[in-house]
Design an enzyme around this catalytic site. Sequence first.
Site, PDB file in Angstrom:
ATOM      1  CG  ASP A 130      -5.286   1.736   8.046  1.00 19.65           C
ATOM      2  OD1 ASP A 130      -4.241   0.811   7.467  1.00 19.65           O
ATOM      3  OD2 ASP A 130      -5.943   2.689   7.710  1.00 19.65           O
ATOM      4  CB  CYS A 187      -0.806  -0.045   1.734  1.00 24.66           C
ATOM      5  SG  CYS A 187      -2.483   1.412   1.058  1.00 24.66           S
TER       6      CYS A 187
HETATM    7  P1  RI2 Z   1       0.073   6.436   7.055  1.00 24.11           P
HETATM    8  C1  RI2 Z   1      -4.300   3.114   3.940  1.00 24.11           C
HETATM    9  O1  RI2 Z   1      -5.316   3.416   3.873  1.00 24.11           O
HETATM   10  C2  RI2 Z   1      -3.373   2.457   3.997  1.00 24.11           C
HETATM   11  O2  RI2 Z   1      -3.862   0.855   4.885  1.00 24.11           O
HETATM   12  C3  RI2 Z   1      -1.745   2.436   4.556  1.00 24.11           C
HETATM   13  O3  RI2 Z   1      -1.396   1.390   5.232  1.00 24.11           O
HETATM   14  C4  RI2 Z   1      -2.282   3.516   6.077  1.00 24.11           C
HETATM   15  O4  RI2 Z   1      -3.410   4.239   5.193  1.00 24.11           O
HETATM   16  C5  RI2 Z   1      -1.637   4.221   6.924  1.00 24.11           C
HETATM   17  O5  RI2 Z   1      -1.316   5.203   6.020  1.00 24.11           O
HETATM   18  P2  RI2 Z   1      -5.841   4.263   2.932  1.00 24.11           P
HETATM   19  O6  RI2 Z   1      -6.735   5.546   3.457  1.00 24.11           O
HETATM   20  O7  RI2 Z   1       0.074   7.020   7.770  1.00 24.11           O
HETATM   21  O8  RI2 Z   1      -5.008   3.750   1.407  1.00 24.11           O
HETATM   22  O9  RI2 Z   1       1.261   5.899   7.480  1.00 24.11           O
HETATM   23  O10 RI2 Z   1      -7.229   3.361   2.872  1.00 24.11           O
HETATM   24  O11 RI2 Z   1       0.333   7.264   5.592  1.00 24.11           O
END
Ligand code: RI2
Length: 299
Positions: A196, A127
């Site tokens: 998350d 991701c």
């Molecule tokens: P940071 C994201 O969720 C991903 O799951 C990623 O690992 C997590 O948030 C943490 O991101 P999505 O919003 O806070 O893409 O480290 O569903 O940037």
Amino acid sequence: MPPKIVEETANLISTMEIRGAGKIGRAAAQTLKDFAIGYRDADHIKFLKELNTAKETLLNTRPTAVSLANALNAVMSGVKGNSVDEIRNGVVNAADKFIVQSKKAVEKIAKMAAAKIKDGDSIMTHCNSTVVVKGIINAHEQDKRIHVFATETRPWQQGFITARALADAGVDVTLIVDSAARTFMTETDLVLVGADTIISNGTVINKIGTSQIALIAHENNVPVFVCAESYKFSKTARTDDQVTIEERDTSEIVEPSKLKGVKLRNPVFDSTPPKYIKAIITEYGIISPSEVREVITKI
Ligand code: RI2
């Protein structure tokens, strides 16, 4: 009816134009602050009511990342006094404090993550995590020769964002499809992912597919490090079934008319059990999943 500024941010978070657990928390805090600054009525009871509606509107955008609820609660904890001015000041100060601390935590964790990366290492990430990308770029800037496998991350393809950011910073990065994780784990030295929500029993909830990668890493004796600011720790959930896993529209997977008569599911997060996680890197230090409970008491 929530005010326009709140509706706009809520919409950007729901549609994932603003995404990433940390960023949605900071955006929500900033929006409550902006709403408070722009509030013109003199009735403080009405103001409190509208602030709560704004909070709920932002909270209801995405259900899984506890960073959103923790950010909003941090801002609302600043609410005190019996006048619009006092309440406004409290909200502004609390939002500023949350945003500054959040950014500091990201920088601190990125440094610690960089220290885990050795010269010559190959890293796999899944991701797009702000803190992971920063950590990898930090290691690269320390002249460590590193390589990164970035998984595509179906269906939203946040892996493209990761790969682009790393390539732009000069990092040697290879994008792979999610199902190639096992093939390339034999060439991987460590896995770095974001989070998350982290729950007190050490379970990590992150982008769908994280648990498969962690399982494959475990099979190959590759350590999995989770980078997570403390506002991603849940103070309430004790088991992973107490966290709502967001299911997004299935049109994100495939245009529905292409597969008439076929059921589709699109859960976007999964749970990785603590036994597959080597350590969690937080602004309070590097902890084992069994130490999560202790950190939760500090926040
Ligand atoms: P940071 C994201 O969720 C991903 O799951 C990623 O690992 C997590 O948030 C943490 O991101 P999505 O919003 O806070 O893409 O480290 O569903 O940037």
